[in-house]
Design an enzyme around this catalytic site. Structure first.
Site, short mmCIF file in Angstrom:
data_model
loop_
_atom_site.label_atom_id
_atom_site.label_comp_id
_atom_site.label_asym_id
_atom_site.label_seq_id
_atom_site.Cartn_x
_atom_site.Cartn_y
_atom_site.Cartn_z
N GLY A 83 0.92 -1.37 0.02
CA GLY A 83 0.06 0.07 -0.03
C GLY A 83 0.80 1.13 0.19
O GLY A 83 1.84 1.33 -0.45
N GLY B 27 3.98 2.81 -10.13
CA GLY B 27 4.50 4.07 -9.29
C GLY B 27 3.93 5.22 -10.15
O GLY B 27 3.65 6.32 -9.73
N ASP B 28 4.41 5.21 -11.52
CA ASP B 28 3.91 6.34 -12.54
C ASP B 28 2.45 6.51 -12.44
O ASP B 28 1.93 7.67 -12.53
CB ASP B 28 4.35 5.81 -13.79
N1 LIG Z 1 0.72 -5.97 -6.20
C1 LIG Z 1 -0.03 -4.90 -6.20
N2 LIG Z 1 -1.21 -5.01 -5.81
C2 LIG Z 1 -2.12 -3.74 -5.66
N3 LIG Z 1 -1.46 -2.62 -5.64
C3 LIG Z 1 -0.15 -2.46 -5.90
C4 LIG Z 1 0.65 -3.72 -6.18
N4 LIG Z 1 2.08 -3.35 -6.48
C5 LIG Z 1 1.75 -1.99 -6.41
N5 LIG Z 1 0.57 -1.45 -6.18
C6 LIG Z 1 0.05 -0.05 -6.07
O1 LIG Z 1 1.04 0.79 -6.57
C7 LIG Z 1 1.67 1.79 -5.72
C8 LIG Z 1 2.94 2.08 -6.16
O2 LIG Z 1 3.90 0.86 -6.39
P1 LIG Z 1 5.44 0.86 -5.91
O3 LIG Z 1 5.65 1.15 -4.37
O4 LIG Z 1 6.05 -0.39 -6.38
O5 LIG Z 1 6.07 2.12 -6.80
P2 LIG Z 1 7.32 2.35 -7.37
O6 LIG Z 1 8.37 1.29 -6.88
O7 LIG Z 1 7.55 3.50 -7.55
O8 LIG Z 1 7.13 1.61 -9.07
P3 LIG Z 1 7.68 2.14 -10.29
O9 LIG Z 1 8.34 0.89 -10.82
O10 LIG Z 1 6.52 2.51 -11.12
O11 LIG Z 1 8.59 3.35 -10.32
C9 LIG Z 1 1.68 1.06 -4.49
O12 LIG Z 1 1.59 2.02 -3.28
C10 LIG Z 1 0.22 0.52 -4.50
O13 LIG Z 1 -0.73 1.24 -4.45
MG LIG Z 2 9.05 4.82 -8.87
#
Ligand SMILES: Nc1ncnc2c1ncn2[C@@H]1O[C@H](COP(=O)(O)OP(=O)(O)OP(=O)(O)O)[C@@H](O)[C@H]1O
Ligand SMILES: [Mg+2]
Length: 309
Positions: A226, A252-253
């Site tokens: 989350g 994340g995007d």
């Molecule tokens: N398996 C999952 N199920 C549901 N929601 C998810 C899942 N993975 C990611 N999310 C949602 O996506 C949001 C962003 O994910 P994450 O923290 O992986 O971003 P990030 O590492 O910045 O990703 P990016 O690769 O796009 O830069 C999380 O806070 C959550 O709300």
């Molecule tokens: Mg990111």
């Protein structure tokens, strides 16, 4: 208005083959191309949400033209600086056994003169109601203080900045005070020099420290655990929505796109949190970085559970 800045865009090329034979002839059974780079992905997601943005940054060569065509087809406004050389094509080779091989091109080198050209463009695009989204890596030849430089320039003109980057880009930009940030937990832990997994309380404390520096909104994403939101006086802890994960690339995007859309449409804190959780979960259900549909977002928004701290 939202302006996304992609310093190092890319064509994301996905190919499928049965099994990769190094040194042999490999026949591709399926190939797909998409315009990518973090800022461009944010623009595509905003568009799917029904919002608007202008995409800018650097493009070059035929790959650059392809990206421009994709943006035109999607009715996404753009205003790029054209440079010598070829925009990157990043190839992902999917084998039937699930193995993925990545081949990433370096992309064109950017000179200081071209950086100045970009800064001039951003200056002319800045109005008081403009949010600049600075996300992703920067090309060769570009100093890691570039986001800090952009933040200074935009703030002088009364605009706002949402920054999503890591490492030195993130640290240097933070010294200048962006308005909204969305680090994931690892990026924040690295910034704080922690060599262990921080608890939610510790992540909230780190966010608190950043708010004290003048950042208005800090969202810490934690993948399938989350996200934490610290915005003004509000502290929200949100579990991820239970969706069937297809590809977490671009989650994340999607969250950055939601934060930008929410800022542009002046959504309140509750609606902002809901849109962020729905957009990022929706992005996880789609192939690659394809944005989730508006209909799916509306459905997922209903399911978001907000836990105020
Ligand atoms: N398996 C999952 N199920 C549901 N929601 C998810 C899942 N993975 C990611 N999310 C949602 O996506 C949001 C962003 O994910 P994450 O923290 O992986 O971003 P990030 O590492 O910045 O990703 P990016 O690769 O796009 O830069 C999380 O806070 C959550 O709300
Ligand atoms: Mg990111």
């Amino acid at each position: 208005m939202v302006v996304t800045v992609t310093m190092n865009p890319a064509i994301d090329k996905t190919v499928e083959i049965e099994a990769l034979i190094p040194g042999g002839l490999n026949r591709i059974s399926k190939v797909e191309y998409d315009a990518g780079g973090k800022g461009i992905n944010v623009s595509k997601t905003i568009q799917e949400m029904g919002g608007e943005s202008i995409a800018t940054g650097f493009l070059g060569g035929n790959a650059g033209k392809t990206i421009e065509n994709v943006l035109n087809d999607k009715n996404i406004r753009h205003d790029f600086i054209w440079v010598e050389g070829e925009t990157r094509t990043n190839t992902k080779v999917f084998e039937q056994n699930g193995e993925v091989t990545e081949l990433n091109e370096p992309g064109p080198e950017i000179s200081e003169a071209q950086i100045k050209e970009l800064l001039n463009k951003l200056e002319t695009l800045t109005k008081e109601d403009t949010l600049f989204v600075l996300s992703g890596s920067v090309p060769k030849g570009v100093d890691k203080d570039i986001y800090a430089r952009i933040i200074r320039l935009v703030h002088e003109k009364g605009g706002k900045v949402l920054m999503d980057a890591d490492g030195e880009l993130f640290t240097k930009a933070l010294e200048t005070g962006p308005d909204i940030i969305k680090p994931n937990r690892v990026e924040l832990e690295e910034y704080a020099n922690l060599d262990y997994r921080a608890s939610r309380e510790e992540l909230f404390q780190l966010a608190e420290g950043l708010l004290e520096k003048g950042i208005e909104t800090v969202v810490v994403s934690m993948g399938k655990s989350g996200a934490l939101f610290a915005m003004g006086e509000k502290r929200v802890n949100c579990p991820a929505l239970p969706v069937k994960a297809h590809s977490t690339v671009g989650a994340g995007d999607a969250m950055v796109a939601a934060l930008s859309y929410a800022w542009d449409h002046k959504l309140d804190e509750q609606e902002t949190v809901k849109l962020c959780m729905a957009a990022s979960a929706g992005a996880v259900t789609t192939v690659g970085t394809k944005p989730p549909s508006r209909a799916l977002l509306d459905e997922l928004m209903e399911q978001v559970e907000i836990k105020e701290q």
